[in-house]
Design an enzyme around this catalytic site. Structure first.
Site, PDB file in Angstrom:
ATOM      1  N   TYR A   1     -17.839  10.048  23.905  1.00 37.84           N
ATOM      2  CA  TYR A   1     -18.770   9.924  22.781  1.00 37.84           C
ATOM      3  C   TYR A   1     -19.440   8.571  22.864  1.00 37.84           C
ATOM      4  O   TYR A   1     -18.775   7.544  23.038  1.00 37.84           O
ATOM      5  CB  TYR A   1     -18.037  10.065  21.441  1.00 37.84           C
TER       6      TYR A   1
ATOM      7  N   LYS B   1     -18.129  -1.470  16.291  1.00 38.08           N
ATOM      8  CA  LYS B   1     -16.858  -1.475  15.559  1.00 38.08           C
ATOM      9  C   LYS B   1     -16.308  -2.896  15.358  1.00 38.08           C
ATOM     10  O   LYS B   1     -16.867  -3.627  14.561  1.00 38.08           O
ATOM     11  CB  LYS B   1     -15.876  -0.517  16.225  1.00 38.08           C
TER      12      LYS B   1
ATOM     13  N   ASP C   1     -18.854   1.643  27.958  1.00 39.31           N
ATOM     14  CA  ASP C   1     -18.955   1.748  26.511  1.00 39.31           C
ATOM     15  C   ASP C   1     -17.617   1.268  25.949  1.00 39.31           C
ATOM     16  O   ASP C   1     -16.631   2.006  25.930  1.00 39.31           O
ATOM     17  CB  ASP C   1     -19.247   3.195  26.101  1.00 39.31           C
TER      18      ASP C   1
HETATM   19  C1  LIG Z   1     -18.115   4.914  17.532  1.00 40.46           C
HETATM   20  C2  LIG Z   1     -18.597   4.935  18.924  1.00 40.46           C
HETATM   21  C3  LIG Z   1     -19.953   4.825  19.249  1.00 40.46           C
HETATM   22  C4  LIG Z   1     -21.027   4.844  18.189  1.00 40.46           C
HETATM   23  O1  LIG Z   1     -20.978   3.744  17.344  1.00 40.46           O
HETATM   24  P1  LIG Z   1     -21.655   3.856  15.873  1.00 40.46           P
HETATM   25  O2  LIG Z   1     -21.517   2.472  15.339  1.00 40.46           O
HETATM   26  O3  LIG Z   1     -20.896   4.887  15.136  1.00 40.46           O
HETATM   27  O4  LIG Z   1     -23.079   4.227  16.100  1.00 40.46           O
HETATM   28  C5  LIG Z   1     -20.317   4.726  20.571  1.00 40.46           C
HETATM   29  N1  LIG Z   1     -19.381   4.731  21.539  1.00 40.46           N
HETATM   30  C6  LIG Z   1     -18.078   4.843  21.280  1.00 40.46           C
HETATM   31  C7  LIG Z   1     -17.108   4.804  22.400  1.00 40.46           C
HETATM   32  C8  LIG Z   1     -17.637   4.969  19.968  1.00 40.46           C
HETATM   33  O5  LIG Z   1     -16.334   5.128  19.712  1.00 40.46           O
END
Ligand SMILES: *Cc1c(COP(=O)(O)O)cnc(C)c1O
Length: 428
Positions: A144, A267, A239
């Protein structure tokens, strides 16, 4: 457990917002029952509007690591807010947070702050495409990366299948350059490069896949990605929106000793405020406007209140022994759950790293999204509710991980395992 007020507020919310929420999983759709409306939180515990208290393992989906309402963070936010909420001009706080990111993250030579993880990934990919003059992106099934159109491509069958839109409203054109293969399948990545030589701008990967439960990279998998990117002139984009500042001070790249070309954060970096960032090689980052030709901007980017929160949390994470403490606690909880499940005769696997752990109701091993999908959802649901009823707030979905904070300690783990002992008996 009383849920009258949560029920009442959610009924009102549902008349006003789709599903009554502003992000879908919060609605408890996959577990059923009443979504708890949260009134306040402190340390490792949250309290709902009916006055029920829970040990919190959602931690704002991993954004919280110091514990809720940590006094150092609250003070920093208060004093920044009192000096003005936003200026749309440079501030010293941005510089301080940038210095910290570049000092801690091995591959970060320059950084840009944005407002969410979604934005960070979107922008990093725009840069990767500009820098390589290529269009395709390779990602992994079950990974994700936020809700930008092209990354919502659904798993296609077979190797490097052209993306198929994974949600209504995403066009074929939006995902036509998104390739997907199974996590931990290096051969499939090689096959994608054979099929599309000189067309793949970047490989985008969560180094520890943490949005399909927790799936750890096999030995050599991430190294293999690095090698293949180098061999084919593609960029490696990590990511680290979840792993950054959670599995080590320098994220997964420090822990696994790898250097991606670009890294995305979110985050934790905002300390509970909406912040994202992307960072990486100076020669790449210098291609961003205003130094270079790749445009990306944000009215609230680098917001002083958010920067202050992020800085305060990173300060707390700079203390000695913090990651050892998180590793020890997540390991104990993960091992404890596995032991209890075995005693109850429930097929179950779990893994932990830094301030998180993941588990599946599945005999294992779980190395990919395909494996993760075999987890027994009916058992998860029963386990989730049995835990919630005993005051343990887990993520309301079998594909999310369990987050710990610095406020969690042996007392919380013990209480959680006691509840789990009873919960496992209810899932048979
Ligand atoms: C939560 C998440 C995102 C997206 O971040 P948002 O602040 O919700 O837009 C992207 N990559 C990973 C791995 C995530 O866990």
């Amino acid at each position: 457990m009383r849920t009258n007020r949560s029920k009442k507020v959610m009924r009102r919310a549902q008349q006003l917002m789709p599903g009554g929420v502003n992000s879908p999983v919060r609605a408890f759709g996959s577990v059923g029952g009443v979504a708890r409306v949260i009134a306040q939180a402190s340390g490792a515990r949250i309290e709902d509007v009916d006055g029920n208290r829970y040990i919190d393992y959602v931690a704002s989906w991993g954004a919280i690591i110091a514990g809720h309402a940590h006094p150092v963070v609250v003070d920093a936010v208060r004093s920044a807010a009192a000096r003005g909420m936003s200026f749309g001009a440079p501030t010293e706080l941005e510089v301080e947070l940038a210095e910290r990111v570049i000092e801690w993250i091995p591959s970060a030579e320059r950084v840009r702050f944005v407002n969410s993880g979604t934005e960070a990934v979107m922008s990093a990919l725009r840069l990767a495409r500009a820098a390589t003059r290529r269009e395709r992106i390779l990602k992994f099934e079950g990974g994700y990366h936020g809700h930008s159109n092209e990354l919502l491509a659904k798993a296609g069958s077979g190797v490097a299948t052209l993306g198929i839109p994974g949600t209504a409203g995403v066009t074929r054109a939006a995902v036509q350059d998104t390739l997907q293969v199974e996590f931990n399948d290096l051969e499939a990545v090689e096959e994608a490069f054979r099929r599309y030589p000189s067309e793949i701008a970047a490989i985008l990967v969560e180094p520890c896949a943490a949005n399909m439960g927790l799936v750890m990279p096999d030995d050599g998998f991430l190294e293999g990605l690095r090698r293949l990117c180098d061999a084919h002139g593609s960029l490696l984009v990590f990511d680290e929106v979840i792993t950054g500042f959670r599995v080590a001070r320098g994220g997964a790249q420090e822990r696994f000793q790898l250097r991606p070309d670009l890294t995305c954060f979110g985050k934790i970096i905002g300390g509970g405020m909406p912040v994202g960032a992307y960072a990486g090689r100076a020669d790449l980052m210098q291609q961003m406007a205003p130094e270079g030709p790749v445009f990306q901007a944000g009215t609230l980017s680098g917001n002083p209140v958010a920067m202050a929160a992020g800085l305060a949390v990173l300060d707390l994470l700079s203390r000695d022994g913090v990651y050892e403490q998180l590793d020890k606690l997540s390991g104990e909880l993960s091992d404890g759950l596995r032991t209890l499940a075995a005693e109850a005769g429930v097929p179950f696997v779990s893994a932990a790293i830094g301030g998180m752990l993941g588990f599946f109701f599945h005999p294992g091993p779980v190395r990919s999204y395909e494996d993760a999908r075999k987890s027994d959802e009916r058992r998860f649901k029963a386990f989730f509710h049995a835990m919630l009823d005993q005051g343990i707030y887990l993520a309301p979905s079998p594909y999310e991980v369990t987050f710990l904070t610095l406020a969690h300690g042996p007392t919380e783990v013990e209480e959680t395992l006691e509840a789990a002992r009873r919960a496992f008996r209810k899932v048979l």
